[in-house]
Scaffold this motif. Structure first.
Motif, short mmCIF file in Angstrom:
data_model
loop_
_atom_site.label_atom_id
_atom_site.label_comp_id
_atom_site.label_asym_id
_atom_site.label_seq_id
_atom_site.Cartn_x
_atom_site.Cartn_y
_atom_site.Cartn_z
N HIS A 1 -5.67 56.41 35.04
CA HIS A 1 -5.79 56.85 33.65
C HIS A 1 -7.14 57.45 33.33
CE1 HIS A 1 -2.28 54.61 31.79
NE2 HIS A 1 -2.17 55.87 31.47
N THR B 1 -15.65 38.82 27.58
CA THR B 1 -15.01 39.92 26.85
C THR B 1 -13.94 40.57 27.72
OG1 THR B 1 -17.19 40.37 25.92
CG2 THR B 1 -15.49 42.02 25.55
N ILE B 2 -14.32 40.86 28.97
CA ILE B 2 -13.37 41.53 29.85
C ILE B 2 -12.21 40.60 30.18
CG2 ILE B 2 -13.09 42.58 32.12
CD1 ILE B 2 -15.94 43.58 31.88
N VAL C 1 0.83 41.95 27.60
CA VAL C 1 1.68 43.00 27.02
C VAL C 1 2.26 43.90 28.11
CG1 VAL C 1 0.46 43.07 24.82
CG2 VAL C 1 -0.22 44.62 26.63
N PRO D 1 -15.13 61.03 28.21
CA PRO D 1 -14.83 61.83 29.40
C PRO D 1 -13.80 62.92 29.11
CG PRO D 1 -14.49 59.48 29.81
CD PRO D 1 -14.64 59.66 28.34
N LYS E 1 -22.74 38.72 31.20
CA LYS E 1 -22.63 38.61 29.76
C LYS E 1 -21.27 39.09 29.26
CE LYS E 1 -25.49 40.90 26.67
NZ LYS E 1 -26.80 41.52 26.59
N HIS E 2 -20.72 40.08 29.93
CA HIS E 2 -19.48 40.69 29.44
C HIS E 2 -18.24 40.09 30.07
CE1 HIS E 2 -21.82 43.60 27.35
NE2 HIS E 2 -22.50 43.84 28.44
N ARG F 1 -5.06 39.69 27.64
CA ARG F 1 -4.22 40.31 26.63
C ARG F 1 -3.41 41.47 27.22
NH1 ARG F 1 -6.17 41.25 20.92
NH2 ARG F 1 -8.03 42.12 21.86
N MET F 2 -4.08 42.28 28.05
CA MET F 2 -3.38 43.41 28.64
C MET F 2 -2.26 42.93 29.58
SD MET F 2 -4.74 45.50 26.94
CE MET F 2 -4.10 47.11 27.23
N PRO G 1 -9.58 59.59 28.17
CA PRO G 1 -8.68 58.50 28.57
C PRO G 1 -8.80 57.30 27.64
CG PRO G 1 -10.59 58.58 30.01
CD PRO G 1 -10.69 59.77 29.11
N TYR H 1 -13.01 45.87 21.11
CA TYR H 1 -13.30 45.61 22.54
C TYR H 1 -14.48 46.45 23.01
CZ TYR H 1 -12.37 45.96 27.61
OH TYR H 1 -12.46 45.99 28.97
N ARG H 2 -14.45 47.73 22.66
CA ARG H 2 -15.53 48.62 23.09
C ARG H 2 -16.86 48.19 22.46
NH1 ARG H 2 -15.26 51.32 27.39
NH2 ARG H 2 -16.68 52.87 26.56
N THR I 1 -9.62 55.49 32.54
CA THR I 1 -10.32 54.56 31.67
C THR I 1 -11.42 53.81 32.43
OG1 THR I 1 -8.45 53.10 32.04
CG2 THR I 1 -8.60 54.15 29.90
N LEU I 2 -11.37 53.87 33.76
CA LEU I 2 -12.45 53.27 34.54
C LEU I 2 -13.78 53.97 34.21
CD1 LEU I 2 -12.59 51.06 36.71
CD2 LEU I 2 -12.60 52.84 38.42
N THR J 1 -14.65 55.34 31.23
CA THR J 1 -15.20 54.84 29.97
C THR J 1 -15.71 53.41 30.14
OG1 THR J 1 -12.94 54.39 29.33
CG2 THR J 1 -13.99 56.26 28.28
N LEU J 2 -14.98 52.64 30.95
CA LEU J 2 -15.37 51.24 31.15
C LEU J 2 -16.72 51.16 31.84
CD1 LEU J 2 -14.39 48.42 30.73
CD2 LEU J 2 -13.18 48.54 32.90
N HIS K 1 -9.83 40.43 27.30
CA HIS K 1 -9.14 41.71 27.20
C HIS K 1 -8.06 41.82 28.27
CE1 HIS K 1 -8.48 46.02 26.83
NE2 HIS K 1 -8.69 46.13 28.12
N GLU K 2 -8.42 41.44 29.48
CA GLU K 2 -7.47 41.58 30.59
C GLU K 2 -6.27 40.65 30.43
OE1 GLU K 2 -7.33 43.79 32.90
OE2 GLU K 2 -9.12 44.72 32.09
#
Ligand SMILES: Nc1ncnc2c1ncn2[C@@H]1O[C@H](COP(=O)(O)OP(=O)(O)O)[C@@H](O)[C@H]1O
Ligand SMILES: [Mg+2]
Lengths: 253, 333
Positions: A82, A6-7, A17, B86, A2-3, A13-14, B90, B103-104, A84-85, A87-88, A10-11
């Protein structure tokens, strides 16, 4: 899954930049431009048997070696470094969605950059209406080969990125793996040792994995499903290992 | 799920990293709508416990249930029940605040239609309206922290877990973050960790003091004070012979213990800290000292114990326990 969209968006876009994308793009287009003009210059002096596009694609491995690592080295290692994995992966997404989203984004960008070289051929047809230069068959075959082999190569880059939290290490690892895959296997194929009769099965395997052979076939318009299978299954395997790699790192971190 | 069932139930939770025990048989429950604080020195195992609660790390043994769902058995459901920030918060450096929250929100399965208004709401709540279009990497630490909190509360999950939300902030920013957390009271169950004591004391309903992977004390700040430092403590500034003063104090309360007696200053006054376990003796002491010509008094007060004292006492007690040879075999095994 489903996501996944979205990912993926996002990727992309990342990637757009990120400076390494532009480094990869500039290096790639400059290099391919030089190669292309070199080929044309050669052809204007002496007529050759092969069409320029076939020669052009024979050098595909040069950009693959630096472009794939530059596009993929960050994708997982940077998120891990970072944090962020964390939070992801604590959002309601699966590791598979994350890895596939990142893979698809890098793959699309890889295709996009190769597609840009189509401009070279376009210019050539506009200004050199000599049909001797433009041979549509090898051209399309070459692009098809790039698209198919990219499935595997980009997955290898993603896999390397899942192994290290340092993007430089991931990039070098991706380079080494791709080198082994493309040049290493070709070299193994030429070993005297394999010429012996007893080695026939092994020789067949090595032959089967010879990337340059595949390119030749594709350029001649021969699309062998076994070759397709080689890249698709290789890519799938690399992605499965990436997913396992991410999860195993979590288990032991 | 009835309202009285606990939001979080942790039983005998243990986590070992390659032979290092980070969390050692921790058990606790958190009721719905409670704000609970994990307090402990660095390396106590707070972050590890939180990561296990979110399902990010697997536990070595023990069980965790969040709103009735087992973390080990149903990680997908847990991810929808928790908003997690966390340690070190981050964030992607090169995204804009609004973009990041969008996004979130998509990842957290907020429908497209609701997401816009919800982002506005969260930006308002966290006072982030002004930086909505700024790049996260260029924000000050206080703003970044609030972006992390905004992300945690975005999908309105029943449980919020934040690892050191106030670390590295200046006092003014701490105040803002504290108010933000307090504004969640009653609506969401919140777990925060900290090694800064006043934070926890002011925002949390209940405190869990963790040391060396174990819960060494749990309860409301007031209850903890009582348990660990039962006695009343007094500060007295007085001039006179300390031995005679000691006799006077003992006559008022036989269990008086002098903790600290400073050297006299230029005017002959010295500061004395003592505890008297039974009742308040200030009035009796004051009148006794006033009548007695041997002493001159400049000040008398009862010092309130801070949570810091409780924390120090609780961690000291746990160090003592682990240093005792009797508990060694359990540690090794
Ligand atoms: N990834 C890891 N690998 C090995 N040991 C770890 C890891 N993470 C934490 N630890 C150890 O576990 C213990 C608890 O750490 P942590 O949960 O981060 O404590 P806190 O958040 O309370 O400071 C520490 O002794 C730390 O060294
Ligand atoms: Mg920590």
């Amino acid at each position: 899954m489903k996501h996944f969209p979205t990912i993926l968006s996002h990727e992309i876009r990342m990637l757009l930049v990120s400076s390494s994308t532009y480094i990869a793009a500039v290096l790639f287009l400059a290099l391919m431009g030089f190669i292309f003009t070199g080929i044309l210059e050669n052809y204007s002096h002496t007529p050759r048997e092969l069409s320029p596009s076939a020669v052009f694609f024979q050098l595909f491995w040069i950009p693959v070696f630096f472009m794939v690592p530059l596009l993929t080295m960050k994708c997982i290692s940077e998120e891990r470094r970072h944090g962020t994995l964390e939070t992801l992966l604590t959002a309601p997404v699966s590791t598979a969605e994350v890895v596939l989203g990142k893979y698809a984004a890098a793959y699309l960008l890889y295709l996009g950059l190769w597609a840009a070289t189509g401009g070279f051929f376009f210019i050539l047809t506009r200004f050199a209406p000599d049909s001797r230069f433009i041979d549509l068959g090898p051209l399309l075959g070459g692009y098809l080969f790039i698209a198919v082999s990219g499935l595997f190569f980009v997955a290898v880059g993603v896999f390397a990125s899942s192994l290290s939290r340092n993007q430089a290490v991931a990039g070098i690892l991706a380079f080494a793996l791709l080198f082994a895959l493309i040049i290493g296997l070709k070299f193994v194929g030429t070993l005297e040792l394999l010429k012996a009769d007893a080695m026939a099965p092994l020789r067949n395997v090595v032959e089967y994995t010879n990337v340059f052979r595949h390119l030749e076939d594709f350029s001649r318009g021969i699309v062998d499903t076994r070759q397709l299978l080689y890249y698709v299954s290789g890519g799938a395997l690399a992605l499965i290992f990436s997913i396992l790699g991410v999860e195993a790192k979590l288990l032991h971190s | 799920m009835s309202d009285s069932s606990p939001a979080i139930e942790v039983r005998e939770l243990a986590k070992t990293y390659a032979g290092v025990t980070a969390v050692n048989k921790v058990s606790f429950t958190v009721g719905q709508g409670e704000i609970i604080g994990f307090l402990g020195p660095n390396g106590a195992g707070k972050s590890t416990t939180m990561r296990i609660l979110t399902g990010f790390l697997p536990a070595t043994s023990g069980s965790v249930e969040i709103c009735g769902h087992s973390v080990a058995a149903d990680p997908a459901a847990i991810k929808r029940l928790i908003g997690y920030m966390p340690e070190n918060n981050p964030l992607p450096e090169d995204m804009r605040v609004g973009e990041y929250l969008h996004y979130r929100g998509r990842l957290k399965e907020i429908s497209r239609k609701k997401l816009g208004p919800r982002i506005d709401e969260v930006l308002e709540l966290c006072d982030l309206k002004r930086v909505r279009h700024r790049i996260i990497g260029k924000l000050s630490k206080g703003y970044r922290q609030r972006v992390g909190i905004a992300d945690a509360v975005l999908a309105e999950p029943p449980v919020i877990i934040m690892d050191e939300p106030t670390i590295g902030l200046d006092p003014h920013q701490i105040l803002i973050v504290r108010d933000l957390i307090a504004s969640l009271r009653g609506r969401m169950t919140v777990i925060i960790s900290s090694h800064i004591l006043p934070e926890i004391e002011m925002t949390c309903d209940r405190v869990l003091i963790i040391n060396q992977g174990r819960v060494v004390a749990a309860g409301t700040p007031a209850a903890l004070r009582k348990e660990f430092l039962g006695a009343n403590r007094y500060d007295l500034e007085v001039a006179g012979d300390p031995a005679e003063l000691g006799a006077l104090l003992t006559s008022l309360d036989p269990d008086v213990a002098v903790e600290e007696a400073a050297e006299p200053d230029a005017d002959g006054f010295r500061k004395i800290v003592f505890t008297a376990p039974s009742g308040d003796i200030r009035e009796a002491l004051w009148s006794a000292l006033a009548k007695d010509s041997r002493f001159r008094v400049r000040g008398l007060g009862r010092s309130r114990h801070t949570l810091e004292d409780v924390f120090l006492a609780a961690t000291r007690r746990s160090w003592d326990a682990t240093d005792a040879p009797a508990s060694r075999p359990a540690n090794v095994a």
